[in-house]
Design an enzyme around this catalytic site. Structure first.
Site, PDB file in Angstrom:
ATOM      1  N   HIS A 207      34.570  38.302  36.666  1.00 52.74           N
ATOM      2  CA  HIS A 207      34.700  39.558  37.423  1.00 52.74           C
ATOM      3  C   HIS A 207      33.331  40.194  37.606  1.00 52.74           C
ATOM      4  O   HIS A 207      32.481  40.111  36.722  1.00 52.74           O
ATOM      5  CB  HIS A 207      35.655  40.527  36.717  1.00 52.74           C
TER       6      HIS A 207
ATOM      7  N   CYS B 248      38.005  36.782  31.469  1.00 55.20           N
ATOM      8  CA  CYS B 248      37.212  37.605  30.562  1.00 55.20           C
ATOM      9  C   CYS B 248      38.141  38.501  29.739  1.00 55.20           C
ATOM     10  O   CYS B 248      39.198  38.903  30.213  1.00 55.20           O
ATOM     11  CB  CYS B 248      36.225  38.465  31.365  1.00 55.20           C
TER      12      CYS B 248
ATOM     13  N   CYS C 235      30.620  42.340  35.045  1.00 51.95           N
ATOM     14  CA  CYS C 235      31.006  41.872  33.704  1.00 51.95           C
ATOM     15  C   CYS C 235      29.984  42.330  32.646  1.00 51.95           C
ATOM     16  O   CYS C 235      28.781  42.084  32.775  1.00 51.95           O
ATOM     17  CB  CYS C 235      31.110  40.343  33.703  1.00 51.95           C
TER      18      CYS C 235
ATOM     19  N   ASP D 143      37.719  41.458  29.147  1.00 51.32           N
ATOM     20  CA  ASP D 143      37.644  42.807  29.717  1.00 51.32           C
ATOM     21  C   ASP D 143      39.040  43.373  29.985  1.00 51.32           C
ATOM     22  O   ASP D 143      39.862  42.724  30.648  1.00 51.32           O
ATOM     23  CB  ASP D 143      36.840  42.750  31.031  1.00 51.32           C
TER      24      ASP D 143
ATOM     25  N   ARG E 199      40.104  45.450  31.919  1.00 50.33           N
ATOM     26  CA  ARG E 199      40.443  45.802  33.304  1.00 50.33           C
ATOM     27  C   ARG E 199      40.874  44.603  34.147  1.00 50.33           C
ATOM     28  O   ARG E 199      41.179  44.760  35.333  1.00 50.33           O
ATOM     29  CB  ARG E 199      39.231  46.476  33.972  1.00 50.33           C
TER      30      ARG E 199
END
Ligand code: CO
Length: 210
Positions: free
Chosen positions: A98, A42, A101, A44, A46
């Site tokens: 994750h 992803c 999400c 993302d 993080r």
């Protein structure tokens, strides 16, 4: 200092630190990359592949998009996959989602978020497919997290449906995996959906003339 300029100054201190630790770090890195893994993750911020697996630059070939999707008409993904499998000869392709999400969460509600809506539609299809199971989960956070897992499994299946993966299976040695990273504990859960042969997918998706 503007925050983007901090990126450049941190880069300088990072580079000098690497050289201090190993004077040949960059001359070695300048040679051809030989990553063993393709990571489809992803976007993302993080979930950076190298950090969470404690690997060095050069180890993982990375493709990231919103909610780690494998869409069969996505030329970007297909180009990365083909290059990783047929040129770099990676042996493992990992789809890593994750928990928590944002893309999966957004796909579960009825709001428009702009252009990304069309992309998230693919996740709504996964929800629709597993509606019966998902709607037995009362807690919303748990339902989102289960959809995160199911979405990863579906993306692994989408990989298996590509000609690129099926051809690599004929030649032997490619494995595809589904994992989910936990933002709350930093641990990656293996969903145990490892596929390594065409028998793993329904007959209608198989190509018999590769
Ligand atoms: Co995400």
């Amino acid at each position: 200092m503007d925050s983007y300029l901090q990126l450049l100054s941190r880069n300088k201190s990072w580079a000098s630190m690497r050289i201090k630790e190993d004077p040949e770090y960059f001359s070695k890195m300048g040679a051809l990359q030989r990553p063993d893994f393709l990571w489809i993750g992803c976007s993302d911020s993080r979930v950076p592949a190298e950090n969470v697996t404690e690997t060095e630059p050069g180890n993982i070939f990375v493709h990231r998009n919103i909610a780690n999707m494998v869409v069969c008409t996505d030329m970007n993904l297909l180009s990365v996959l083909d290059y990783a499998v047929n040129v770099l000869k990676v042996k493992d392709v990992i789809v890593c989602g994750h928990y928590g999400c944002g893309g999966v969460t957004a796909a579960m509600d009825n709001m428009s978020y702009g252009f990304v809506d069309s992309w998230l539609r693919n996740i709504k299809e996964v929800y629709d497919k597993y509606r019966e199971e998902l709607e037995t989960i009362v807690d919303k956070k748990n339902r989102i997290d289960r959809l995160v897992e199911l979405n990863v499994i579906e993306q692994v299946r989408n990989l298996a449906k590509t000609k690129i993966v099926q051809k690599a299976w004929m030649e032997g040695g490619l494995k595809i995996h589904g994992w989910v990273y936990g933002l709350e504990d930093g641990i990656i859960k293996d969903l145990n959906v490892m596929y390594d042969e065409v028998e793993n997918i329904d007959e209608i998706y198989r190509y018999n003339n590769l």
